[in-house]
Design an enzyme around this catalytic site. Sequence first.
Site, PDB file in Angstrom:
ATOM      1  N   LEU A   1      -7.299   0.268  -2.974  1.00 17.46           N
ATOM      2  CA  LEU A   1      -6.673  -0.333  -4.160  1.00 17.46           C
ATOM      3  C   LEU A   1      -6.726  -1.852  -4.072  1.00 17.46           C
ATOM      4  CD1 LEU A   1      -3.656  -1.708  -3.529  1.00 17.46           C
ATOM      5  CD2 LEU A   1      -3.001   0.662  -3.339  1.00 17.46           C
TER       6      LEU A   1
ATOM      7  N   VAL B   1       0.827  -1.205   0.000  1.00 17.27           N
ATOM      8  CA  VAL B   1       0.000   0.000   0.000  1.00 17.27           C
ATOM      9  C   VAL B   1       0.865   1.260   0.000  1.00 17.27           C
ATOM     10  CG1 VAL B   1      -1.577   1.349   1.453  1.00 17.27           C
ATOM     11  CG2 VAL B   1      -2.062  -1.025   0.951  1.00 17.27           C
TER      12      VAL B   1
ATOM     13  N   THR C   1      -5.555  -0.615   7.317  1.00 18.36           N
ATOM     14  CA  THR C   1      -6.920  -1.031   7.677  1.00 18.36           C
ATOM     15  C   THR C   1      -6.927  -1.402   9.159  1.00 18.36           C
ATOM     16  OG1 THR C   1      -7.194  -1.899   5.456  1.00 18.36           O
ATOM     17  CG2 THR C   1      -8.787  -2.627   7.108  1.00 18.36           C
TER      18      THR C   1
ATOM     19  N   GLN D   1      -9.903 -12.016   4.305  1.00 19.12           N
ATOM     20  CA  GLN D   1     -10.091 -12.842   5.502  1.00 19.12           C
ATOM     21  C   GLN D   1      -9.736 -12.043   6.761  1.00 19.12           C
ATOM     22  OE1 GLN D   1      -9.095 -17.053   5.556  1.00 19.12           O
ATOM     23  NE2 GLN D   1      -7.804 -16.658   7.324  1.00 19.12           N
TER      24      GLN D   1
ATOM     25  N   GLY E   1      -8.478 -15.164  -1.922  1.00 20.19           N
ATOM     26  CA  GLY E   1      -7.240 -15.105  -1.160  1.00 20.19           C
ATOM     27  C   GLY E   1      -6.849 -13.652  -0.972  1.00 20.19           C
TER      28      GLY E   1
ATOM     29  N   CYS F   1      -6.140  -9.226   2.559  1.00 16.63           N
ATOM     30  CA  CYS F   1      -7.149  -8.347   3.170  1.00 16.63           C
ATOM     31  C   CYS F   1      -8.454  -9.022   3.558  1.00 16.63           C
ATOM     32  CB  CYS F   1      -7.448  -7.196   2.220  1.00 16.63           C
ATOM     33  SG  CYS F   1      -6.031  -6.115   2.020  1.00 16.63           S
TER      34      CYS F   1
ATOM     35  N   ARG G   1     -10.137 -21.699 -12.019  1.00 15.44           N
ATOM     36  CA  ARG G   1     -10.489 -20.303 -12.303  1.00 15.44           C
ATOM     37  C   ARG G   1     -11.409 -20.153 -13.507  1.00 15.44           C
ATOM     38  NH1 ARG G   1      -9.134 -16.516  -8.369  1.00 15.44           N
ATOM     39  NH2 ARG G   1      -7.269 -17.203  -7.296  1.00 15.44           N
TER      40      ARG G   1
ATOM     41  N   GLY H   1     -11.905 -20.012  -4.313  1.00 11.36           N
ATOM     42  CA  GLY H   1     -11.956 -19.302  -3.027  1.00 11.36           C
ATOM     43  C   GLY H   1     -11.160 -18.024  -3.129  1.00 11.36           C
TER      44      GLY H   1
ATOM     45  N   GLU I   1      -4.641  -5.314  -5.456  1.00 12.01           N
ATOM     46  CA  GLU I   1      -3.351  -5.667  -6.042  1.00 12.01           C
ATOM     47  C   GLU I   1      -3.553  -6.135  -7.484  1.00 12.01           C
ATOM     48  OE1 GLU I   1      -0.966  -8.163  -3.463  1.00 12.01           O
ATOM     49  OE2 GLU I   1      -1.632  -6.974  -1.747  1.00 12.01           O
TER      50      GLU I   1
HETATM   51  P1  NAD Z   1       3.038  -4.845   3.963  1.00 14.33           P
HETATM   52  O1  NAD Z   1       3.341  -5.910   4.960  1.00 14.33           O
HETATM   53  O2  NAD Z   1       3.321  -5.094   2.523  1.00 14.33           O
HETATM   54  O3  NAD Z   1       3.840  -3.510   4.347  1.00 14.33           O
HETATM   55  C1  NAD Z   1       3.896  -2.980   5.629  1.00 14.33           C
HETATM   56  C2  NAD Z   1       5.299  -2.429   5.852  1.00 14.33           C
HETATM   57  O4  NAD Z   1       5.312  -1.658   7.063  1.00 14.33           O
HETATM   58  C3  NAD Z   1       6.377  -3.496   6.043  1.00 14.33           C
HETATM   59  O5  NAD Z   1       7.370  -3.336   5.047  1.00 14.33           O
HETATM   60  C4  NAD Z   1       6.947  -3.240   7.451  1.00 14.33           C
HETATM   61  O6  NAD Z   1       8.348  -3.454   7.539  1.00 14.33           O
HETATM   62  C5  NAD Z   1       6.617  -1.766   7.623  1.00 14.33           C
HETATM   63  N1  NAD Z   1       6.586  -1.295   9.010  1.00 14.33           N
HETATM   64  C6  NAD Z   1       5.995  -1.858  10.105  1.00 14.33           C
HETATM   65  N2  NAD Z   1       6.155  -1.056  11.178  1.00 14.33           N
HETATM   66  C7  NAD Z   1       6.838   0.048  10.756  1.00 14.33           C
HETATM   67  C8  NAD Z   1       7.284   1.237  11.395  1.00 14.33           C
HETATM   68  N3  NAD Z   1       7.028   1.481  12.687  1.00 14.33           N
HETATM   69  N4  NAD Z   1       7.968   2.143  10.649  1.00 14.33           N
HETATM   70  C9  NAD Z   1       8.222   1.927   9.342  1.00 14.33           C
HETATM   71  N5  NAD Z   1       7.809   0.823   8.681  1.00 14.33           N
HETATM   72  C10 NAD Z   1       7.121  -0.102   9.382  1.00 14.33           C
HETATM   73  O7  NAD Z   1       1.507  -4.463   4.168  1.00 14.33           O
HETATM   74  P2  NAD Z   1       0.501  -3.849   3.069  1.00 14.33           P
HETATM   75  O8  NAD Z   1      -0.059  -4.943   2.234  1.00 14.33           O
HETATM   76  O9  NAD Z   1       1.148  -2.682   2.449  1.00 14.33           O
HETATM   77  O10 NAD Z   1      -0.684  -3.379   4.016  1.00 14.33           O
HETATM   78  C11 NAD Z   1      -0.548  -2.249   4.860  1.00 14.33           C
HETATM   79  C12 NAD Z   1      -1.913  -1.899   5.426  1.00 14.33           C
HETATM   80  O11 NAD Z   1      -2.797  -1.516   4.364  1.00 14.33           O
HETATM   81  C13 NAD Z   1      -2.625  -3.057   6.143  1.00 14.33           C
HETATM   82  O12 NAD Z   1      -3.366  -2.530   7.216  1.00 14.33           O
HETATM   83  C14 NAD Z   1      -3.569  -3.598   5.078  1.00 14.33           C
HETATM   84  O13 NAD Z   1      -4.702  -4.216   5.646  1.00 14.33           O
HETATM   85  C15 NAD Z   1      -3.975  -2.334   4.350  1.00 14.33           C
HETATM   86  N6  NAD Z   1      -4.390  -2.540   2.944  1.00 14.33           N
HETATM   87  C16 NAD Z   1      -3.719  -3.406   2.151  1.00 14.33           C
HETATM   88  C17 NAD Z   1      -4.085  -3.547   0.809  1.00 14.33           C
HETATM   89  C18 NAD Z   1      -3.361  -4.502  -0.100  1.00 14.33           C
HETATM   90  O14 NAD Z   1      -3.829  -4.711  -1.216  1.00 14.33           O
HETATM   91  N7  NAD Z   1      -2.240  -5.097   0.282  1.00 14.33           N
HETATM   92  C19 NAD Z   1      -5.128  -2.788   0.285  1.00 14.33           C
HETATM   93  C20 NAD Z   1      -5.789  -1.888   1.128  1.00 14.33           C
HETATM   94  C21 NAD Z   1      -5.402  -1.776   2.456  1.00 14.33           C
HETATM   95  C1  UDX Z   2      -9.170  -6.377  -2.010  1.00 16.29           C
HETATM   96  C2  UDX Z   2     -10.218  -5.285  -2.366  1.00 16.29           C
HETATM   97  O1  UDX Z   2     -10.747  -5.548  -3.669  1.00 16.29           O
HETATM   98  C3  UDX Z   2      -9.574  -3.907  -2.316  1.00 16.29           C
HETATM   99  O2  UDX Z   2     -10.561  -2.913  -2.542  1.00 16.29           O
HETATM  100  C4  UDX Z   2      -8.953  -3.713  -0.944  1.00 16.29           C
HETATM  101  O3  UDX Z   2      -8.329  -2.465  -0.853  1.00 16.29           O
HETATM  102  C5  UDX Z   2      -7.942  -4.811  -0.656  1.00 16.29           C
HETATM  103  O4  UDX Z   2      -8.592  -6.094  -0.756  1.00 16.29           O
HETATM  104  P1  UDX Z   2      -7.204  -7.565  -3.335  1.00 16.29           P
HETATM  105  O5  UDX Z   2      -7.272  -8.554  -2.214  1.00 16.29           O
HETATM  106  O6  UDX Z   2      -5.891  -6.990  -3.678  1.00 16.29           O
HETATM  107  O7  UDX Z   2      -8.196  -6.341  -3.037  1.00 16.29           O
HETATM  108  O8  UDX Z   2      -7.787  -8.252  -4.685  1.00 16.29           O
HETATM  109  P2  UDX Z   2      -9.269  -8.598  -5.182  1.00 16.29           P
HETATM  110  O9  UDX Z   2      -9.340  -8.264  -6.610  1.00 16.29           O
HETATM  111  O10 UDX Z   2     -10.303  -8.026  -4.308  1.00 16.29           O
HETATM  112  O11 UDX Z   2      -9.300 -10.187  -5.068  1.00 16.29           O
HETATM  113  C6  UDX Z   2      -9.298 -10.847  -3.818  1.00 16.29           C
HETATM  114  C7  UDX Z   2      -9.502 -12.335  -4.029  1.00 16.29           C
HETATM  115  O12 UDX Z   2     -10.828 -12.617  -4.477  1.00 16.29           O
HETATM  116  C8  UDX Z   2      -8.573 -12.947  -5.084  1.00 16.29           C
HETATM  117  O13 UDX Z   2      -8.133 -14.204  -4.645  1.00 16.29           O
HETATM  118  C9  UDX Z   2      -9.464 -13.074  -6.308  1.00 16.29           C
HETATM  119  O14 UDX Z   2      -9.047 -14.084  -7.185  1.00 16.29           O
HETATM  120  C10 UDX Z   2     -10.789 -13.413  -5.646  1.00 16.29           C
HETATM  121  N1  UDX Z   2     -11.960 -13.072  -6.483  1.00 16.29           N
HETATM  122  C11 UDX Z   2     -12.181 -11.785  -6.859  1.00 16.29           C
HETATM  123  C12 UDX Z   2     -12.858 -14.069  -6.846  1.00 16.29           C
HETATM  124  O15 UDX Z   2     -12.681 -15.234  -6.496  1.00 16.29           O
HETATM  125  N2  UDX Z   2     -13.960 -13.727  -7.598  1.00 16.29           N
HETATM  126  C13 UDX Z   2     -14.214 -12.448  -7.977  1.00 16.29           C
HETATM  127  O16 UDX Z   2     -15.243 -12.215  -8.653  1.00 16.29           O
HETATM  128  C14 UDX Z   2     -13.294 -11.436  -7.602  1.00 16.29           C
END
Ligand code: NAD
Ligand code: UDX
Length: 479
Positions: free
Chosen positions: A162, A14, A130, A277, A272, A275, A442, A270, A164
């Site tokens: 966003l 993020v 989050t 779960q 994955g 976020c 898929r 399913g 991924e």
């Molecule tokens: P991530 O594990 O990829 O990145 C988190 C980073 O924070 C790590 O590199 C870690 O080393 C660093 N960190 C931890 N404590 C720190 C500190 N005190 N100072 C500096 N760095 C520190 O996690 P992510 O996937 O980027 O998710 C971050 C947050 O955003 C989570 O709460 C997640 O739920 C939320 N989120 C994730 C997504 C996604 O698609 N991955 C989407 C929306 C929201």
């Molecule tokens: C999700 C949310 O979409 C995003 O808004 C939030 O910020 C982070 O969590 P992400 O987990 O990165 O994003 O991908 P997403 O496209 O939501 O897919 C999540 C999982 O659901 C994947 O395993 C995907 O393959 C699956 N999926 C998605 C399905 O099985 N069916 C669908 O119709 C859509």
Amino acid sequence: MVIEKICCLGAGYVGGPTCSVIAWKCPDIKVTVCDKSIERINQWNSDKLPIYEPGLDEVVKECRGKNLFFSTDIANSIQEADLIFISVNTPTKTIGNGKGRAADLKYIEGAARMIADLATSNKIVVEKSTVPVKAAEIIMKILRANTKPGVEYQILSNPEFLAEGTAIVDLVESERVLIGGEDTPEGQKAVQALCWVYEHWIPAKNILTTNTWSSELSKLAANAFLAQRISSINSLSAVCEATGADVSEVARAVGRDSRIGPKFLEASIGFGGSCFQKDILNLIYLSECLNLPEVAAYWQQVVSFNDYQKNRFTRKVIESLFNTVSDKKIAILGFSFKKNTGDTRESPAICVSKTLLDEGAKLHIYDPKVETDQIYYELTHPQVTNEPEVARKNIEIHSSAYSAVTGAHAIVLCTEWDEFKELDFKKIYNVMMKPAYIFDGRKILDHEALINIGFHVQTIGKRLSRTSSIRAQGSQTLP
Ligand code: NAD
Ligand code: UDX
């Protein structure tokens, strides 16, 4: 209040992409992304970024060293920033109170304590991670209890939506940006300052402002709704397989109702990802703490059903292969949790692979973007197996799909990478053991063409004619 310098704590999936896009769209703002992991920052400063995300390389290349910096100098970045994003990880707790459900806020707390320790001027602190509802209160408590004289803080909630694999497009063309803040003049001033940052490229009508708690809850709610749709369509996929209906046709028909809409109705093995779960478990724990057990039970079913779907698919693989996969070579195509990412967190491929390994299969795995070490890690770390060496011996990672499938009894397709649709399946059939099986988790392959080549094919939510003919005949009518 004008924002000239932004610091982001957490250079992950993020923090990295979000701040890269902010820097790209706001050339007047200096953006520094910090992480306590030196390795991660070094990767952000190299030619091979730590995450694969279409379009990210180009954005980083354009801005890095101009107004976008990746740094481990957290102290300096915090001190000079007007606004600080907290983008650290918030995993599910693995020990103690709320284990397996509650969000572990230790990294959020750590980030807040760092800010309190280091800040010497007023800051807007923005919760981008989050978090459970009322987490902003925890941050505020820590900051206010440790504040230096003359330093004031405003806390905002600005959850990230966003996904991924499409992060850059999602950030550039956000349907909505959500900003929650305190209903005080200072709180509203901070909200406006963050709105100003986004308004560099997001139309003002797409920026929603709410109170802090609504903003925090909306993020959990959005993910819960999306995951619920997937569990709903997946539940119908089982009905389709038992009756002869086709889940894709059902989804198309149902999605045509504009009240329902066509998106996120793709049945699969399913959901994955890091976020869904985690965030639903977070909502479940919150509901339990609020003494709302019926609410908790409602959302629990979305997660439980997802486990059922993953197991249902794997069971089908094993049963079709004469109820034994012991010593059989199984090709796993795709290991990331969805296409266009190298992220494996909570990937359904892990559950499928682990069960097959437990049944004695030899796995030959190919994924276009997941690193070899990451696959080994996911399938051999102590929480997955207490016999890592045995598991390791039964896993081989391949650099192409063709090499993974050579000599295989079956192909199990776990991720919907586009390149799998382009494979030459005639060539593949010739190099596989016979009878040759394909399990398309898929629904992306041309099943009729595969059956014509000679494959036994199974997929999600559709009964295919050459497979399970006896079972199919026995279940022509609904029970
Ligand atoms: P991530 O594990 O990829 O990145 C988190 C980073 O924070 C790590 O590199 C870690 O080393 C660093 N960190 C931890 N404590 C720190 C500190 N005190 N100072 C500096 N760095 C520190 O996690 P992510 O996937 O980027 O998710 C971050 C947050 O955003 C989570 O709460 C997640 O739920 C939320 N989120 C994730 C997504 C996604 O698609 N991955 C989407 C929306 C929201
Ligand atoms: C999700 C949310 O979409 C995003 O808004 C939030 O910020 C982070 O969590 P992400 O987990 O990165 O994003 O991908 P997403 O496209 O939501 O897919 C999540 C999982 O659901 C994947 O395993 C995907 O393959 C699956 N999926 C998605 C399905 O099985 N069916 C669908 O119709 C859509």
